[in-house]
Design an enzyme around this catalytic site. Structure first.
Site, PDB file in Angstrom:
ATOM      1  CG  HIS A  36      -0.254   0.012   2.540  1.00  0.00           C
ATOM      2  ND1 HIS A  36      -0.341  -1.028   3.450  1.00  0.00           N
ATOM      3  CD2 HIS A  36       0.561   0.924   3.131  1.00  0.00           C
ATOM      4  CE1 HIS A  36       0.364  -0.738   4.521  1.00  0.00           C
ATOM      5  NE2 HIS A  36       0.934   0.439   4.355  1.00  0.00           N
TER       6      HIS A  36
HETATM    7  P1  TYD Z   1      -1.842  -2.820   7.766  1.00  0.00           P
HETATM    8  O1  TYD Z   1      -1.276  -1.458   7.777  1.00  0.00           O
HETATM    9  O2  TYD Z   1      -2.755  -3.189   6.632  1.00  0.00           O
HETATM   10  O3  TYD Z   1      -0.667  -3.885   7.870  1.00  0.00           O
HETATM   11  P2  TYD Z   1       0.312  -4.412   6.735  1.00  0.00           P
HETATM   12  O4  TYD Z   1       0.440  -3.342   5.731  1.00  0.00           O
HETATM   13  O5  TYD Z   1       1.588  -4.694   7.448  1.00  0.00           O
HETATM   14  O6  TYD Z   1      -0.260  -5.643   6.159  1.00  0.00           O
HETATM   15  O7  TYD Z   1      -2.591  -3.037   9.148  1.00  0.00           O
HETATM   16  C1  TYD Z   1      -3.080  -4.306   9.553  1.00  0.00           C
HETATM   17  C2  TYD Z   1      -4.274  -4.067  10.461  1.00  0.00           C
HETATM   18  O8  TYD Z   1      -3.907  -3.340  11.627  1.00  0.00           O
HETATM   19  C3  TYD Z   1      -5.391  -3.268   9.786  1.00  0.00           C
HETATM   20  O9  TYD Z   1      -6.633  -3.848  10.195  1.00  0.00           O
HETATM   21  C4  TYD Z   1      -5.286  -1.909  10.378  1.00  0.00           C
HETATM   22  C5  TYD Z   1      -4.668  -2.160  11.743  1.00  0.00           C
HETATM   23  N1  TYD Z   1      -3.784  -1.051  12.173  1.00  0.00           N
HETATM   24  C6  TYD Z   1      -4.187  -0.221  13.202  1.00  0.00           C
HETATM   25  O10 TYD Z   1      -5.282  -0.352  13.775  1.00  0.00           O
HETATM   26  N2  TYD Z   1      -3.339   0.784  13.593  1.00  0.00           N
HETATM   27  C7  TYD Z   1      -2.148   0.988  12.999  1.00  0.00           C
HETATM   28  O11 TYD Z   1      -1.396   1.912  13.395  1.00  0.00           O
HETATM   29  C8  TYD Z   1      -1.761   0.130  11.908  1.00  0.00           C
HETATM   30  C9  TYD Z   1      -0.438   0.326  11.210  1.00  0.00           C
HETATM   31  C10 TYD Z   1      -2.603  -0.878  11.534  1.00  0.00           C
END
Ligand code: TYD
Length: 139
Positions: free
Chosen positions: A54
Site C-alpha cells: 500500500h
Molecule cells: P496494515 O497497515 O494493513 O498492515 P500491513 O500493511 O503490514 O499488512 O494493518 C493491519 C491491520 O492493523 C489493519 O486492520 C489496520 C490495523 N492497524 C491499526 O489499527 N493501527 C495501525 O497503526 C496500523 C499500522 C494498523
C-alpha cells in the site's frame, strides 16, 4: 539522515554500545525527520507472507528491522527499488505516495515503524491503480 536517492533514504539511529550491550536511539528532529505520533511493531510473520502493499497519502514513516531481515520494495510510480533490510541501526524513510511492500521475512524478524500521524484507514491507498492515479495527479 543520509539520503542516497529520492526514495532510498536511510535513517541512521544513534548508537551507544559498550561491554554491557548496545543502545540505539532516534529522536524527532534529529535522527527521525518528523514528530513521532505513533509506532507499531510487525512480528511473527509466517514464512512466505507479504506485508504492506500500500501507499499513504500523507503519512511519513521510518521503518527499522530490530531483529532478523526482510526485503523492502519501494515504488514511486516511476521505478522500483528492492533492497534487503537487516541493519538494526539503519532504517528506511517511507515518504507519502510511495508504494511499499515487505516480503521474505526471516524467522523471528521484528520490525519497528514510527509514523508522524495517527492511524487513519482513509490515509491508505491499497489498490495499485489508485496509487498510480494519485502519483500522476500529484495531489
Ligand atoms: P496494515 O497497515 O494493513 O498492515 P500491513 O500493511 O503490514 O499488512 O494493518 C493491519 C491491520 O492493523 C489493519 O486492520 C489496520 C490495523 N492497524 C491499526 O489499527 N493501527 C495501525 O497503526 C496500523 C499500522 C494498523
Amino acid at each position: 539522515m543520509k539520503t542516497d536517492m529520492s526514495r532510498k533514504k536511510e535513517v541512521v539511529l544513534g548508537s551507544h554500545g559498550n561491554s554491557r550491550g548496545s543502545l540505539l536511539v532516534g529522536e524527532s528532529g534529529r535522527e527521525i525527520p518528523f514528530l513521532i505520533k505513533r509506532f507499531f511493531v510487525i512480528k511473527d510473520v509466517p514464512s512466505g507472507a507479504t506485508r504492506g502493499a500500500h501507499a499513504h497519502k500523507t503519512t511519513s514513516q521510518a521503518l527499522f528491522c530490530l531483529c532478523g531481515s526482510f526485503t523492502l520494495i519501494t515504488d514511486d510510480g516511476v521505478s522500483v527499488i528492492e533492497e534487503s533490510i537487516d541493519s538494526h541501526s539503519t532504517g528506511r524513510l517511507l515518504l507519502p505516495k510511495v508504494w511499499h511492500t515487505m516480503k521474505d521475512f526471516s524467522k523471528g524478524t521484528i520490525a519497528l515503524v514510527v509514523a508522524n500521524k495517527h492511524y487513519r484507514e482513509s490515509d491508505y491507498v491499497r489498490d495499485y491503480e489508485g496509487f498510480l492515479r494519485l502519483v500522476k495527479k500529484g495531489t
